[in-house]
Design a protein around this motif. Structure first.
Motif, PDB file in Angstrom:
ATOM      1  N   ALA A  96       0.812  -1.218   0.000  1.00 53.95           N
ATOM      2  CA  ALA A  96       0.000   0.000   0.000  1.00 53.95           C
ATOM      3  C   ALA A  96       0.842   1.264   0.000  1.00 53.95           C
ATOM      4  O   ALA A  96       0.372   2.324  -0.413  1.00 53.95           O
ATOM      5  N   VAL A  97       2.096   1.179   0.454  1.00 57.68           N
ATOM      6  CA  VAL A  97       2.944   2.361   0.531  1.00 57.68           C
ATOM      7  C   VAL A  97       3.502   2.730  -0.833  1.00 57.68           C
ATOM      8  O   VAL A  97       3.469   3.888  -1.248  1.00 57.68           O
ATOM      9  N   THR A  98       4.016   1.752  -1.564  1.00 58.78           N
ATOM     10  CA  THR A  98       4.700   2.033  -2.830  1.00 58.78           C
ATOM     11  C   THR A  98       3.912   1.631  -4.061  1.00 58.78           C
ATOM     12  O   THR A  98       4.235   2.048  -5.165  1.00 58.78           O
ATOM     13  N   GLY A  99       2.885   0.788  -3.883  1.00 53.51           N
ATOM     14  CA  GLY A  99       2.154   0.265  -5.026  1.00 53.51           C
ATOM     15  C   GLY A  99       2.824  -0.923  -5.669  1.00 53.51           C
ATOM     16  O   GLY A  99       2.333  -1.466  -6.664  1.00 53.51           O
ATOM     17  N   GLU A 100       3.948  -1.381  -5.120  1.00 52.79           N
ATOM     18  CA  GLU A 100       4.671  -2.523  -5.689  1.00 52.79           C
ATOM     19  C   GLU A 100       3.831  -3.792  -5.616  1.00 52.79           C
ATOM     20  O   GLU A 100       3.165  -4.057  -4.612  1.00 52.79           O
ATOM     21  N   ARG A 101       3.876  -4.570  -6.678  1.00 55.12           N
ATOM     22  CA  ARG A 101       3.175  -5.854  -6.684  1.00 55.12           C
ATOM     23  C   ARG A 101       3.996  -6.890  -5.914  1.00 55.12           C
ATOM     24  O   ARG A 101       5.126  -7.202  -6.274  1.00 55.12           O
ATOM     25  N   ILE A 102       3.408  -7.422  -4.882  1.00 58.16           N
ATOM     26  CA  ILE A 102       4.047  -8.466  -4.099  1.00 58.16           C
ATOM     27  C   ILE A 102       3.690  -9.831  -4.668  1.00 58.16           C
ATOM     28  O   ILE A 102       4.472 -10.774  -4.616  1.00 58.16           O
ATOM     29  N   PHE A 103       2.488  -9.916  -5.227  1.00 57.25           N
ATOM     30  CA  PHE A 103       2.032 -11.148  -5.877  1.00 57.25           C
ATOM     31  C   PHE A 103       1.041 -10.762  -6.959  1.00 57.25           C
ATOM     32  O   PHE A 103       0.250  -9.837  -6.782  1.00 57.25           O
ATOM     33  N   ALA A 104       1.083 -11.475  -8.070  1.00 60.97           N
ATOM     34  CA  ALA A 104       0.128 -11.205  -9.153  1.00 60.97           C
ATOM     35  C   ALA A 104      -0.114 -12.459  -9.963  1.00 60.97           C
ATOM     36  O   ALA A 104       0.825 -13.203 -10.282  1.00 60.97           O
ATOM     37  N   SER A 105      -1.379 -12.687 -10.280  1.00 58.31           N
ATOM     38  CA  SER A 105      -1.781 -13.772 -11.171  1.00 58.31           C
ATOM     39  C   SER A 105      -3.022 -13.301 -11.924  1.00 58.31           C
ATOM     40  O   SER A 105      -4.074 -13.098 -11.315  1.00 58.31           O
ATOM     41  N   ASN A 106      -2.870 -13.078 -13.220  1.00 59.42           N
ATOM     42  CA  ASN A 106      -3.968 -12.507 -14.017  1.00 59.42           C
ATOM     43  C   ASN A 106      -4.463 -11.200 -13.383  1.00 59.42           C
ATOM     44  O   ASN A 106      -5.659 -10.907 -13.392  1.00 59.42           O
ATOM     45  N   ALA A 107      -3.532 -10.420 -12.873  1.00 60.84           N
ATOM     46  CA  ALA A 107      -3.894  -9.217 -12.109  1.00 60.84           C
ATOM     47  C   ALA A 107      -4.557  -8.150 -12.960  1.00 60.84           C
ATOM     48  O   ALA A 107      -5.306  -7.322 -12.438  1.00 60.84           O
ATOM     49  N   ASP A 108      -4.277  -8.141 -14.254  1.00 63.52           N
ATOM     50  CA  ASP A 108      -4.843  -7.109 -15.129  1.00 63.52           C
ATOM     51  C   ASP A 108      -5.998  -7.624 -15.974  1.00 63.52           C
ATOM     52  O   ASP A 108      -6.463  -6.929 -16.879  1.00 63.52           O
ATOM     53  N   THR A 109      -6.462  -8.824 -15.682  1.00 67.74           N
ATOM     54  CA  THR A 109      -7.573  -9.413 -16.426  1.00 67.74           C
ATOM     55  C   THR A 109      -8.902  -8.861 -15.921  1.00 67.74           C
ATOM     56  O   THR A 109      -9.216  -8.992 -14.726  1.00 67.74           O
ATOM     57  N   PRO A 110      -9.705  -8.228 -16.775  1.00 66.67           N
ATOM     58  CA  PRO A 110     -11.028  -7.757 -16.330  1.00 66.67           C
ATOM     59  C   PRO A 110     -11.944  -8.933 -16.016  1.00 66.67           C
ATOM     60  O   PRO A 110     -12.116  -9.843 -16.838  1.00 66.67           O
ATOM     61  N   ILE A 111     -12.511  -8.939 -14.841  1.00 69.82           N
ATOM     62  CA  ILE A 111     -13.346 -10.029 -14.337  1.00 69.82           C
ATOM     63  C   ILE A 111     -14.634  -9.436 -13.800  1.00 69.82           C
ATOM     64  O   ILE A 111     -14.672  -8.282 -13.361  1.00 69.82           O
ATOM     65  N   VAL A 112     -15.713 -10.206 -13.825  1.00 70.68           N
ATOM     66  CA  VAL A 112     -16.979  -9.738 -13.251  1.00 70.68           C
ATOM     67  C   VAL A 112     -16.756  -9.453 -11.768  1.00 70.68           C
ATOM     68  O   VAL A 112     -16.402 -10.359 -11.007  1.00 70.68           O
ATOM     69  N   PRO A 113     -16.951  -8.213 -11.325  1.00 70.58           N
ATOM     70  CA  PRO A 113     -16.593  -7.859  -9.942  1.00 70.58           C
ATOM     71  C   PRO A 113     -17.680  -8.082  -8.913  1.00 70.58           C
ATOM     72  O   PRO A 113     -17.414  -8.061  -7.714  1.00 70.58           O
ATOM     73  N   ALA A 114     -18.937  -8.251  -9.367  1.00 66.97           N
ATOM     74  CA  ALA A 114     -20.077  -8.276  -8.439  1.00 66.97           C
ATOM     75  C   ALA A 114     -20.016  -7.028  -7.553  1.00 66.97           C
ATOM     76  O   ALA A 114     -19.697  -5.949  -8.041  1.00 66.97           O
ATOM     77  N   SER A 115     -20.246  -7.175  -6.254  1.00 64.43           N
ATOM     78  CA  SER A 115     -20.388  -5.984  -5.402  1.00 64.43           C
ATOM     79  C   SER A 115     -19.080  -5.268  -5.095  1.00 64.43           C
ATOM     80  O   SER A 115     -19.113  -4.188  -4.495  1.00 64.43           O
ATOM     81  N   THR A 116     -17.935  -5.821  -5.484  1.00 64.14           N
ATOM     82  CA  THR A 116     -16.707  -5.034  -5.340  1.00 64.14           C
ATOM     83  C   THR A 116     -16.710  -3.858  -6.313  1.00 64.14           C
ATOM     84  O   THR A 116     -15.868  -2.959  -6.193  1.00 64.14           O
ATOM     85  N   THR A 117     -17.663  -3.829  -7.239  1.00 65.10           N
ATOM     86  CA  THR A 117     -17.896  -2.634  -8.055  1.00 65.10           C
ATOM     87  C   THR A 117     -18.096  -1.402  -7.189  1.00 65.10           C
ATOM     88  O   THR A 117     -17.711  -0.285  -7.559  1.00 65.10           O
ATOM     89  N   LYS A 118     -18.708  -1.591  -6.026  1.00 64.79           N
ATOM     90  CA  LYS A 118     -19.007  -0.461  -5.140  1.00 64.79           C
ATOM     91  C   LYS A 118     -17.738   0.283  -4.721  1.00 64.79           C
ATOM     92  O   LYS A 118     -17.793   1.466  -4.375  1.00 64.79           O
ATOM     93  N   ILE A 119     -16.602  -0.392  -4.720  1.00 65.66           N
ATOM     94  CA  ILE A 119     -15.347   0.267  -4.361  1.00 65.66           C
ATOM     95  C   ILE A 119     -15.047   1.403  -5.330  1.00 65.66           C
ATOM     96  O   ILE A 119     -14.731   2.527  -4.918  1.00 65.66           O
TER      97      ILE A 119
END
Length: 461
Positions: A96-119
Motif C-alpha cells: 500500500a505504501v509504494t504500489g509494488e506488486r508483491i504477488f500477481a496472477s492474471n492481475a490485469d484481467t477484467p473479471i466480473v466484480p459483483a459488489s466489489t464494483t461499489k469500491i
C-alpha cells in the motif's frame, strides 16, 4: 456490564477513527501476539466541497518490511489452485505504501466484480463530489397559489414514517413534513395541492445486466431521485420493493402533512418544480463519507446506484445509469486507475461489469494514503472479518485456515451466481499495510471459504 461483543464493536469504531487520522496500520491496532485461533444490496447538482485527488502514495515512517515474496507466492499459488474457484481467477497483492506488486496472477484481467464494483463507484463519488457533500430533499412552492412540490434529491435513505433510527442518521420525511407545515401555517395556508418532482435522475430505473428477479427478490428497488426507505414497503424488510417509489413517497408525505394540520387534495401527481421556487422545507442526508461507509459495509445496492448518478450530475451529465457509469470511469481516469474498467451499473448487480484485481487493490491502497484524504471512507467503510457488514454474517472467516485472522482483515465482498470476489486490506505480521483483490467469475458453486483463506494468508504473511 459490557458483553465481549459490545467491547469488540466499540473497539472497531475506535480503530476506524484512529486509522484515518494516523499512520494506517490495522495490525498495530488489532493484532494479538501470537494470534489466537478462535447476498450481499434538488434539481441542481449537489455542492462540491473539494475537487478530485491526484496525489501519489507516500512512504510513512514505521512501516514494517515487505513479506517474503517466495513464501507468499507459494502459499497463494497453492490456494488459488482450489477447484472451488473455477477456471478463471485473478489475484493481486500490493504494497500500500509504494504500489509494488508483491504477488500477481492474471492481475490485469477484467473479471466480473459483483459488489466489489461499489469500491470504484464510492471512490469516484468521494473524488468528484467531496466527502462532506449532502443530498437534500426539498419542498418548494408550486407555480400557482396553494400548490406545493416535493422535490427528490437522490437520497434513497430518506426515512419514511415507519423507519427506526439507524447509523448514519437519516433525513426524515416526518421532519420535512413538520418543517413544511410550519412554513405553510406561517403563510396562513392550510389547504394545498401536492405534486412531486423526481427529475434529478433520468433514464431507466433498471440497469443493463440486471436479472428480472432482482427487484422482486429485494436486491434493489427501481432507481428514482425520490424514494423513502430505499423503496421498501416495510423499512425493516428487504422485500417487497414498491414499483413506483416517488408516488409511494409522495403519498406518505401527504399523510404526514395531514397529521400536521395541512389538508392535501386527494390527487397527488408528478410535476415539475418551478425554477427558483421559494423553499418551504428541506432535510439533508448524512455526509457523503458516512454514506460511503454504509454502502461498503452493508453492500447497499440502492445507495451505490444513487451515488453513480450523482457523479454523473456533478460531472455535467444527466443523472442516468448510462451517464453515471461513464462519469465514474472518467473520474477513475483522473485518478489513474481506469484501465480495463467497464461498467453497466454502480452497484455490481450487473453481470456486464468488468474490473481487474489490480484496479481494485490500487483504489484501496489510495484510500489508506495520507495524500488521498477524500478517499479515506473507502478504507474505513470496509467490513471487518468476523465482526461487521457482509463479513460479520457468521459465514465468513470461520474455517480452520481463516478464523485466526478474524478482526485483522478489512475487505469488500462480491457475490453473484458463479461469481465470488474479495478485495481489501490487511497488515502483515511485521506491520506492513498491503492491499489485495481475489476474483473468480466461473465458480462452480461457491468460493467464499477459499477467498477467506487467501486473505488470511496475506494477513499472516
Amino acid at each position: 456490564m459490557l458483553t465481549t461483543l459490545a467491547v469488540l464493536q466499540a473497539l472497531t469504531i475506535v480503530i476506524g477513527v484512529y486509522a484515518m487520522t494516523t499512520d494506517f496500520s490495522l495490525g498495530a491496532l488489532t493484532r494479538q501476539s501470537p494470534p489466537t485461533k478462535p447476498t450481499e444490496g434538488p434539481p441542481s447538482a449537489p455542492v462540491v466541497t473539494s475537487g478530485p485527488v491526484l496525489a501519489q502514495l507516500s512512504v510513512k515512517p514505521g512501516d514494517g518490511p515487505l513479506p517474503t515474496k517466495g513464501t507468499l507466492t507459494r502459499q497463494l499459488t497453492d490456494a488459488l489452485g482450489d477447484k472451488a474457484l473455477g477456471d478463471r481467477v485473478g489475484a493481486v497483492v500490493l504494497d500500500a505504501v509504494t504500489g509494488e506488486r508483491i504477488f500477481a496472477s492474471n492481475a490485469d484481467t477484467p473479471i466480473v466484480p459483483a459488489s466489489t464494483t461499489k469500491i470504484v463507484t464510492c471512490a469516484a463519488a468521494l473524488a468528484s463530489l467531496g466527502p462532506d457533500t449532502r443530498f437534500s430533499t426539498r419542498v418548494v412552492q408550486g407555480a400557482s397559489p396553494g400548490t406545493v412540490v416535493l422535490v427528490g434529491g437522490g437520497d434513497p435513505l430518506l426515512a419514511g414514517p415507519s423507519a427506526k433510527p439507524v447509523y448514519p442518521k437519516q433525513a426524515s420525511l416526518a421532519t420535512l413534513a413538520a418543517r413544511t407545515a410550519a412554513t405553510l401555517k406561517a403563510q396562513n395556508i392550510r389547504k394545498i395541492t401536492l405534486s412531486y418532482d423526481s427529475s434529478l435522475f433520468a433514464g431507466s430505473p433498471i440497469a443493463p445486466g440486471w436479472k428480472p428477479n432482482y427487484v422482486p427478490d429485494g436486491e434493489a428497488a427501481p432507481v428514482y431521485a425520490l424514494a423513502m426507505d430505499e423503496g421498501r414497503q416495510n423499512p425493516r424488510n428487504r422485500q417487497p420493493r414498491v414499483s413506483n417509489p416517488p408516488q409511494y413517497t409522495a403519498a406518505a408525505f401527504a399523510s404526514l402533512l395531514a397529521k400536521q394540520g395541512i389538508t392535501v387534495a386527494r390527487s397527488v401527481r408528478p410535476g415539475k418544480a418551478p425554477a427558483g421556487a421559494p423553499e418551504l422545507g428541506r432535510v439533508d442526508s448524512a455526509p457523503l463519507y458516512s454514506l460511503v461507509e454504509h454502502t461498503l459495509t452493508h453492500s447497499d445496492n440502492d445507495m451505490a446506484e444513487a451515488l453513480a448518478r450523482h457523479v454523473a450530475i456533478k460531472e455535467g451529465k444527466e443523472g442516468s445509469v448510462e451517464a453515471g457509469t461513464k462519469a465514474v470511469i472518467a473520474v477513475l481516469q483522473r485518478l489513474g486507475v481506469a484501465q480495463g474498467v467497464s461498467l453497466s451499473d454502480g452497484s455490481g448487480l450487473s453481470t456486464l461489469n468488468r474490473i481487474s484485481p489490480s484496479v481494485l487493490a490500487t483504489v484501496i491502497a489510495m484510500s489508506g494514503s495520507a495524500n488521498q484524504p477524500n478517499l479515506h471512507a473507502i478504507a474505513s467503510g470496509m467490513p471487518i472479518a468476523g465482526f461487521s457488514g457482509t463479513l460479520g454474517n457468521g459465514r465468513r472467516f470461520t474455517s480452520r485456515d481463516s478464523r485466526g485472522q478474524v478482526g485483522l482483515v478489512r475487505a469488500k465482498t462480491g457475490t453473484l451466481n458463479n461469481v465470488n470476489t474479495l478485495a481489501g486490506m490487511a497488515t502483515t505480521k511485521d506491520g506492513r499495510l498491503v492491499t489485495f483483490a481475489f476474483m473468480a467469475d466461473r465458480v462452480p458453486v461457491t468460493a467464499e471459504p477459499v477467498l477467506d483463506r487467501l486473505a488470511a494468508i496475506v494477513a499472516r504473511s
